[in-house]
Design an enzyme around this catalytic site. Structure first.
Site, PDB file in Angstrom:
ATOM      1  N   MET A 163       0.837  -1.267  -0.028  1.00 32.12           N
ATOM      2  CA  MET A 163       0.028   0.092   0.008  1.00 32.12           C
ATOM      3  C   MET A 163       0.819   1.487  -0.025  1.00 32.12           C
ATOM      4  O   MET A 163       0.242   2.490   0.071  1.00 32.12           O
ATOM      5  CB  MET A 163      -0.768  -0.043   1.249  1.00 32.12           C
ATOM      6  CG  MET A 163      -2.215   0.607   0.872  1.00 32.12           C
ATOM      7  SD  MET A 163      -3.299   0.081   2.397  1.00 32.12           S
ATOM      8  CE  MET A 163      -2.054  -0.424   3.650  1.00 32.12           C
ATOM      9  N   PRO A 164       2.183   1.067  -0.130  1.00 32.96           N
ATOM     10  CA  PRO A 164       3.167   2.449  -0.013  1.00 32.96           C
ATOM     11  C   PRO A 164       2.645   3.157  -1.337  1.00 32.96           C
ATOM     12  O   PRO A 164       2.208   2.699  -2.273  1.00 32.96           O
ATOM     13  CB  PRO A 164       4.309   1.957  -0.038  1.00 32.96           C
ATOM     14  CG  PRO A 164       4.292   0.469   0.391  1.00 32.96           C
ATOM     15  CD  PRO A 164       2.923   0.133  -0.134  1.00 32.96           C
TER      16      PRO A 164
END
Lengths: 66, 66, 66, 66, 66, 66
Positions: D1-2
Site C-alpha cells: 500500500m505504499p
C-alpha cells in the site's frame, strides 16, 4: 483552507470531468468538515502512464497486456 | 538540506522570475534557519489552469469571468 | 493562489522562525510574481531525522558522526 | 500500500530506465518492509531544469557553467 | 489507481469525519472518472496550525485574532 | 539531485528498516540513472492508519476485519 492534490494517469479525462472532480472534492470538505470553499485549493496532476507504476510495472506495460 | 515545492498556475511566469524565486526561497532558508544552501532543493510546478481549482471552480473558469 | 510546501528536518526551529519563513515566502510570491497573498498557502513539514536521508544515510546517523 | 514519488530533472532518462526504477523501488518495499506490491504505487515526476533549483540556482544555469 | 493527498489544519476533525472524507473522495473518482476503488489511495495530513500559513500568517496567529 | 518521498502506514517499521530503505533507494538512483548520491534526498512519511484510505476505507478499519 485545505489543500488537495489528486494524481491520476493521463488517459483521457476531459476538462469537464476534472472540473466536476474539483467541485465535488471541495463540496465534500465543506459538508464533512465545514471548511471554507473560498480558500480550498484542489490541484490535479495527470501523470504519463510511463511514469506511473503499480505492482512494480508501468501502467503503459499493464495496458499493453490487456 | 531542505526541500521546497512551489506550485503556481501556468500563467506566463518567465524563466528569470522562476530563477529569482528559487534564489529568494533558498536565501530565506539560509537567513532564517541557517540551512546549507548547497543541499537545498527548490522545485517549481506550473499547473495548467484547468487543473487548479479554488472555491470549487477551475482557474480557467474564474479567469473567463473577469 | 500558490501553494508552497517546505520540508525541513526537526532540529529545533522555533515557532517564531517558522512564522518568519511563512511570511517571507509569501512576500516573495507577491514581489516576484504578483500573486495574491490572501490565497497563498504555505505548509511546513518538520521531518524526524530518522526519516530524512541524504547521501544514502539518515540525518540521525550523519549527526552522530559529527 | 505504499506510495512513492520520485522527482528527477528531465535530462534524458529512458522509458526503460524509469521502468527499472519503478520495479526496483517496489521490490525494496517488499524485501525490507514486507509490503504488498499489488497496491504499491510509484510515480515519477520529470522536472524541467528551469524549475529545479539547488544551491539557489536553477539546474539550467548550473549545466551551462560546466 | 489514483492517489489523493488531503492536507487540513489539525483542529479537531474526528476519525469518523476522516473516514467519511476518504469514502467520499474515493466514490467521486469512481463516479466521475470510472476509477477502480480497490487501488485508490487517499492520505490525509493533519498539519499543526503553527505550520500552516495563509496570507503570510500562521493559522495559530489568525485564530488568536478572532 | 533527486528527491524521493516514500509514504507508508505507521505499523511498526524500525529505524534500521527505514535506514536500509533510504540506502537502497539512493543506490537505485545511482545504479540506474547515474545520479549523485550526495545531493539525493529521501524523505519517509509514516502515516497513521486512520489517515490512510484504500478501497474507500481506512486502514484502521481494514486491519480490524482481519
Amino acid at each position: 483552507m485545505p489543500y488537495v492534490n489528486i494524481k491520476i494517469t493521463k488517459e483521457g479525462a476531459t476538462a469537464e470531468q476534472k472540473a466536476r472532480l474539483i467541485q465535488g472534492v471541495t463540496q465534500l470538505l465543506v459538508d464533512i468538515l465545514g471548511k471554507n470553499p473560498k480558500t480550498t485549493i484542489v490541484v490535479i496532476d495527470e501523470v504519463d502512464t510511463d511514469h506511473w507504476g503499480i505492482g512494480g510495472e508501468t501502467v503503459t506495460s499493464l495496458r499493453r497486456k490487456r
